[in-house]
Enzyme design. Sequence first.
Site, short mmCIF file in Angstrom:
data_model
loop_
_atom_site.label_atom_id
_atom_site.label_comp_id
_atom_site.label_asym_id
_atom_site.label_seq_id
_atom_site.Cartn_x
_atom_site.Cartn_y
_atom_site.Cartn_z
N GLU A 173 -115.33 -36.72 2.14
CA GLU A 173 -116.58 -37.47 2.28
C GLU A 173 -116.45 -38.30 3.55
O GLU A 173 -115.90 -39.39 3.55
CB GLU A 173 -116.82 -38.34 1.04
CG GLU A 173 -116.97 -37.49 -0.22
CD GLU A 173 -117.05 -38.31 -1.51
OE1 GLU A 173 -117.19 -39.55 -1.43
OE2 GLU A 173 -116.96 -37.70 -2.60
N HIS A 210 -112.39 -40.61 -0.38
CA HIS A 210 -112.29 -39.18 -0.64
C HIS A 210 -112.27 -38.48 0.71
O HIS A 210 -113.21 -38.63 1.50
CB HIS A 210 -113.47 -38.70 -1.49
CG HIS A 210 -113.43 -39.22 -2.90
ND1 HIS A 210 -114.55 -39.56 -3.61
CD2 HIS A 210 -112.37 -39.45 -3.73
CE1 HIS A 210 -114.20 -39.98 -4.82
NE2 HIS A 210 -112.88 -39.93 -4.90
N GLU A 265 -123.16 -44.52 -1.63
CA GLU A 265 -123.21 -43.06 -1.46
C GLU A 265 -124.25 -42.81 -0.36
O GLU A 265 -125.42 -43.16 -0.51
CB GLU A 265 -123.64 -42.40 -2.77
CG GLU A 265 -122.71 -42.69 -3.95
CD GLU A 265 -121.48 -41.82 -3.95
OE1 GLU A 265 -121.38 -40.92 -3.08
OE2 GLU A 265 -120.60 -42.02 -4.81
#
Length: 461
Positions: free
Chosen positions: A88, A85, A307
């Site tokens: 990110e 992404h 993450e």
Amino acid sequence: MSDLVAVFLHLLLFKLVAPVTFRHHRYDDLVRTLYRVHNECPYITRVYSIGRSVKGRHLYVLEFSDYPGNHEPLEPEVKYVGNMHGNEVLGRELLLQLSEFLCEEFRNGNQRIVQLVESMRIHILPSMNPDGYEVAAAQGRDISGYLIGRNNANGVDLNRNFPDLNTYIYYNEKNGGPNHHLPLPDNWKSQVEPETQAVIQWIRSFNFVLSANLHGGAVVANYPYDKSLEHRVRGFRRTATTPTPDDKLFQKLAKVYSYAHGWMHQGWNCGDYFPDGITNGASWYSLSKGMQDFNYLHTNCFEITLELSCDKFPPQAELQREWLGNREALIQFLEQVHQGIKGMVLDENSNNLADAVISVSGINHDVTSGAHGDYFRLLLPGTYTVTATAPGFDPETVSVTVGPGEPKLVNFQLKRSTPPAAPKRRVPNSGQGGRVSPKKVQPRAARKKEMKKKQSQRAPA
């Protein structure tokens, strides 16, 4: 004066080889950094492109190996993918830092890093979505544009763009069918974006064993499956856990990263709580057509999603803290590829057998041998029954005990299957339940002469 010169030269040298500065890198900076690392460590690195983005930017990979550009049998392939992404960005910066760290520590003789580079081949893709990153970087850290740059230049979320193989595996688990290397639809290339196609072709070209995909927006190690058997919406009750057949192994991989990380294992991050800092993807929220499930279902690769930051585009001032919090975890995760079993699959003449299937009793997910005949099966400590099969060969089954240390070497040498015996030719029946011996069958002329003789003997006088 000479001492001052020496100090100046030392500082200059340190500056030339110092770690990547803690700042955000635009595309051109990223490319220069990769080639700079390669120039500093030319004998253990290689830069290559797996394709181009929508806008034509190369998707560059930096490879670390003591034999760059070549697969060495029984040495596993591992990969890191960042910036899927575009907005990110922490993973992108961490992978650049990791690249510089591996190079410098190898040159300094750090035995842990030397062992890492000499025992595996590491592939680092810092940015899968360079187009999206450029949009996000131009936008800056404006919260109102939180999702700016997330997608590629065609407006597609790349982590929702892989062929959906979960639907097929869930059907096969219920009704029977293949449990690994599920085939792609014939028209799959027309259904995916250029970046996705490049990654799919990449992971089909290497026999990857272990992988992590670096994201942002939370702090947790996420493992397959991502797609739930029943669709869940993010934020609803977490009752849709959808485990893989290797669920315990995936949990262990996720925990290795979480507990080696500076604070992920604490659980409370970004206003959410994940015990041990890990989660099953579907338990968190259901995600269809994601990359980590695709790796598991279409290749031999075990991938998790990391993450790594609450802030998708963290301030430059936080990058050093984030690197120090992730450095040990990034190294420990790579070391996890050395567990379970590995070996060669050969035929009777010691020729390599590619695509042989390695099955572990009790785990409904097989792996296959690579082009060189070597295979890698990640397993937790325990005793397993393992079978190797290949078309045209008799299967071979062994019992193996796996310890917590290095992988157990288990080789297979398969014998060609014996073809079924040809059916025997039937001999005409004598009419009396037995076979007629060829010696007792008289020639036709002799039989006629014999019959005439018998008839003349019966004739009246």
